[in-house]
Design a protein around this motif. Structure first.
Motif, PDB file in Angstrom:
ATOM      1  N   SER A 135      -1.584  -8.787  11.564  1.00 43.11           N
ATOM      2  CA  SER A 135      -1.779  -7.845  10.451  1.00 43.11           C
ATOM      3  C   SER A 135      -0.897  -6.607  10.617  1.00 43.11           C
ATOM      4  O   SER A 135      -0.369  -6.066   9.635  1.00 43.11           O
ATOM      5  N   THR A 136      -0.707  -6.158  11.854  1.00 43.58           N
ATOM      6  CA  THR A 136       0.155  -4.997  12.104  1.00 43.58           C
ATOM      7  C   THR A 136       1.608  -5.297  11.741  1.00 43.58           C
ATOM      8  O   THR A 136       2.274  -4.502  11.063  1.00 43.58           O
ATOM      9  N   ILE A 137       2.114  -6.444  12.173  1.00 41.61           N
ATOM     10  CA  ILE A 137       3.514  -6.802  11.909  1.00 41.61           C
ATOM     11  C   ILE A 137       3.744  -7.006  10.408  1.00 41.61           C
ATOM     12  O   ILE A 137       4.787  -6.625   9.866  1.00 41.61           O
ATOM     13  N   ILE A 138       2.772  -7.596   9.727  1.00 45.22           N
ATOM     14  CA  ILE A 138       2.891  -7.771   8.273  1.00 45.22           C
ATOM     15  C   ILE A 138       2.992  -6.410   7.584  1.00 45.22           C
ATOM     16  O   ILE A 138       3.834  -6.185   6.713  1.00 45.22           O
ATOM     17  N   GLY A 139       2.113  -5.484   7.992  1.00 42.81           N
ATOM     18  CA  GLY A 139       2.119  -4.156   7.396  1.00 42.81           C
ATOM     19  C   GLY A 139       3.446  -3.435   7.590  1.00 42.81           C
ATOM     20  O   GLY A 139       3.917  -2.714   6.701  1.00 42.81           O
ATOM     21  N   ILE A 140       4.076  -3.635   8.756  1.00 40.35           N
ATOM     22  CA  ILE A 140       5.331  -2.948   9.066  1.00 40.35           C
ATOM     23  C   ILE A 140       6.523  -3.578   8.358  1.00 40.35           C
ATOM     24  O   ILE A 140       7.430  -2.879   7.879  1.00 40.35           O
ATOM     25  N   THR A 141       6.546  -4.905   8.260  1.00 41.60           N
ATOM     26  CA  THR A 141       7.757  -5.596   7.787  1.00 41.60           C
ATOM     27  C   THR A 141       7.737  -6.005   6.322  1.00 41.60           C
ATOM     28  O   THR A 141       8.789  -6.347   5.771  1.00 41.60           O
ATOM     29  N   ALA A 142       6.608  -5.985   5.657  1.00 46.60           N
ATOM     30  CA  ALA A 142       6.505  -6.538   4.305  1.00 46.60           C
ATOM     31  C   ALA A 142       7.511  -5.921   3.336  1.00 46.60           C
ATOM     32  O   ALA A 142       8.295  -6.638   2.694  1.00 46.60           O
ATOM     33  N   TYR A 143       7.513  -4.611   3.219  1.00 48.44           N
ATOM     34  CA  TYR A 143       8.404  -3.968   2.240  1.00 48.44           C
ATOM     35  C   TYR A 143       9.876  -4.033   2.655  1.00 48.44           C
ATOM     36  O   TYR A 143      10.735  -4.341   1.813  1.00 48.44           O
ATOM     37  N   PRO A 144      10.217  -3.762   3.925  1.00 53.87           N
ATOM     38  CA  PRO A 144      11.633  -3.885   4.317  1.00 53.87           C
ATOM     39  C   PRO A 144      12.212  -5.281   4.070  1.00 53.87           C
ATOM     40  O   PRO A 144      13.359  -5.409   3.634  1.00 53.87           O
ATOM     41  N   VAL A 145      11.424  -6.317   4.337  1.00 56.58           N
ATOM     42  CA  VAL A 145      11.907  -7.680   4.110  1.00 56.58           C
ATOM     43  C   VAL A 145      12.120  -7.929   2.618  1.00 56.58           C
ATOM     44  O   VAL A 145      13.113  -8.549   2.212  1.00 56.58           O
ATOM     45  N   MET A 146      11.202  -7.435   1.779  1.00 49.86           N
ATOM     46  CA  MET A 146      11.373  -7.596   0.337  1.00 49.86           C
ATOM     47  C   MET A 146      12.591  -6.818  -0.165  1.00 49.86           C
ATOM     48  O   MET A 146      13.328  -7.291  -1.038  1.00 49.86           O
ATOM     49  N   MET A 147      12.817  -5.635   0.389  1.00 51.44           N
ATOM     50  CA  MET A 147      13.995  -4.849   0.011  1.00 51.44           C
ATOM     51  C   MET A 147      15.281  -5.597   0.369  1.00 51.44           C
ATOM     52  O   MET A 147      16.241  -5.626  -0.404  1.00 51.44           O
ATOM     53  N   TRP A 148      15.299  -6.211   1.551  1.00 48.27           N
ATOM     54  CA  TRP A 148      16.455  -6.990   1.983  1.00 48.27           C
ATOM     55  C   TRP A 148      16.686  -8.177   1.058  1.00 48.27           C
ATOM     56  O   TRP A 148      17.823  -8.494   0.698  1.00 48.27           O
TER      57      TRP A 148
END
Length: 445
Positions: free
Chosen positions: A311-324
């Motif tokens: 859950s922590t990794i999802i919270g950190i990476t969700a938006y940056p990955v979508m931006m990429w």
């Protein structure tokens, strides 16, 4: 019974239990996959965005029936038995599938068409309210000692097969029919295929054996009535609340990376429809691998660590990955982004489902699981495609669904922390002194 024979019997029980679960999620998948076509034929408004939103809202409305189905059918499962309850939920689910498959278009019968589609979705939502909980409860009660995480994970893993089958049919349709044909009538073919599976699924559900744990309580006349079930749920409201927080993330993430993918790929990324369906198949296959793998891992290292980490990794990476992804949309980027999300989803979901069965008192296990799961689905999951579409439109930001995913990850991270601090979930491997899970009382939470 020899070990090979025992394994074969258990594998057969898992298959029979999860068969109906496949149909539930398959129909949800194809509705989401063809939301655009359904919008055009059943919800015509002259405005493409409005029609799509009406279609997605109808998809979400089905989830509102889940809590009612969880209470009614979940109580039936806890009182009458796992086998009888799973057969009943499959019957109601089949009625919803048939209704959506054969409802005439808006052009043929007018406003009756969207009403019938809505009724079909309500029936599906009602039946689904207890399907996941009933199947998870059944699998938890037949699992060998020390392997509950692996066995229960197949409840969710079986749903990934439905994603793959729906994606294969989608690819086949777009290879054999024109886009206009798919939009006008081809979208019905996946629903008709689901209807043809109903007799077989009824057969395998009817051959399902009752769990020894429930049969033992039934023999001792320890199965609770509906009033007792509701009172027990009320007494354990804190556990239900924690469970809802845990389900929030998986409710949003699953529908975002599966159901919403074809619409997102075509409308927002402007990729070919077949590209989105290939990615959906890859995500389903990836989920199928990671969910049982992480369920098995949680049997070894404990549930809490994996819940916190994923859950922590999802919270950190969700938006940056979508931006990429949206910075330079392509088939390769969509596949890479969603396979990353699939790994994280499998890491969380494979642990979360078994955690819910272990949290609930044994005599209301199916109802407690179903109520918590269905409430989170009703509030979050079912409306995720509509929320994602609305956020993109409102903020003029194609990556906005990543914000939504990150928000739900934070909610579930908080739930995991509360569960661990209250003793409901352990950081280390779960001790299983007997086949009967510990019944948590309000004072312990």
């Amino acid at each position: 019974m020899s070990q090979p024979t025992q394994r074969k019997r258990l594998a057969g029980d898992v298959f029979r239990a999860t068969g109906g679960n496949f149909l539930e999620m398959y129909d949800f998948m194809v509705y989401g996959f063809y939301a655009g076509a359904i919008a055009a034929t059943m919800f015509p408004s002259g405005n493409e965005y409005l029609s799509l939103m009406l279609s997605f809202v109808t998809f979400g409305v089905g989830f509102i029936m889940r809590p009612l189905g969880a209470i009614v059918l979940g109580s039936y499962i806890d009182h009458k038995g796992r086998r009888k309850g799973l057969i009943l939920s499959l019957s109601i689910m089949a009625a919803g599938v048939l209704l959506i498959a054969f409802t005439p278009t808006y052009g043929a019968i007018g406003v009756t068409a969207p009403i019938l589609i809505l009724i079909g979705r309500l029936l599906q939502g009602f039946s689904a309210g207890a399907e996941s909980g009933g199947v998870s409860t059944y699998l938890s009660e037949i699992a060998p000692k020390g392997r509950r995480g692996f066995f229960v994970s197949w409840q969710s893993a079986s749903q990934q097969v439905s994603v793959m089958v729906a994606a294969i049919i989608g690819v086949s349709l777009y290879l054999s029919l024109s886009a206009e044909q798919v939009q006008s009538w081809g979208w019905r073919i996946p629903f008709i295929f689901g209807s043809l599976l109903v007799p077989f699924l009824f057969y395998i559900r009817r051959t399902l054996q009752e769990t020894e744990e429930f049969a033992s309580r039934e023999k001792k006349k320890q199965t609770p009535g509906v009033k007792t079930i509701l009172v027990t749920l009320g007494q354990n409201w804190k556990i239900i609340g924690i469970a809802i927080l845990l389900v929030v993330l998986t409710s949003s993430m699953f529908y975002l990376i599966t159901t919403y993918t074809p619409t997102f790929g075509e409308r927002e990324l402007h990729l070919a429809a077949i590209d989105s369906y290939i990615v959906s198949f890859a995500v389903g296959l990836s989920n199928l691998i990671w969910i049982p793998a992480m369920g098995a891992l949680s049997d070894k290292i404990g549930r809490g660590k994996l819940l916190l980490a994923s859950s922590t990794i999802i919270g950190i990476t969700a938006y940056p990955v979508m931006m990429w992804l949206v910075a330079a949309p392509s088939f390769g980027r969509l596949l890479t982004a969603l396979l990353w999300f699939s790994f994280l989803y499998g890491s969380y979901q494979g642990v979360m489902v078994v955690t819910l069965t272990e949290m609930m008192p044994a005599n209301v296990r199916a109802t407690g699981f179903s109520v918590a799961y269905s409430l989170a689905q009703a509030i979050i999951g079912g409306f995720t495609p509509a929320i994602a579409t609305g956020m993109i439109h409102q903020f003029d930001n194609t990556a906005a669904p990543g914000i939504w995913l990150a928000m739900t990850a934070v909610v579930s991270l908080i739930g995991a922390i509360i569960a661990i601090r209250s003793g409901v979930v352990s950081l280390g491997p779960r001790r299983e002194p007997s086949t009967e899970p510990v019944e948590h009382q309000p004072s312990n939470t």
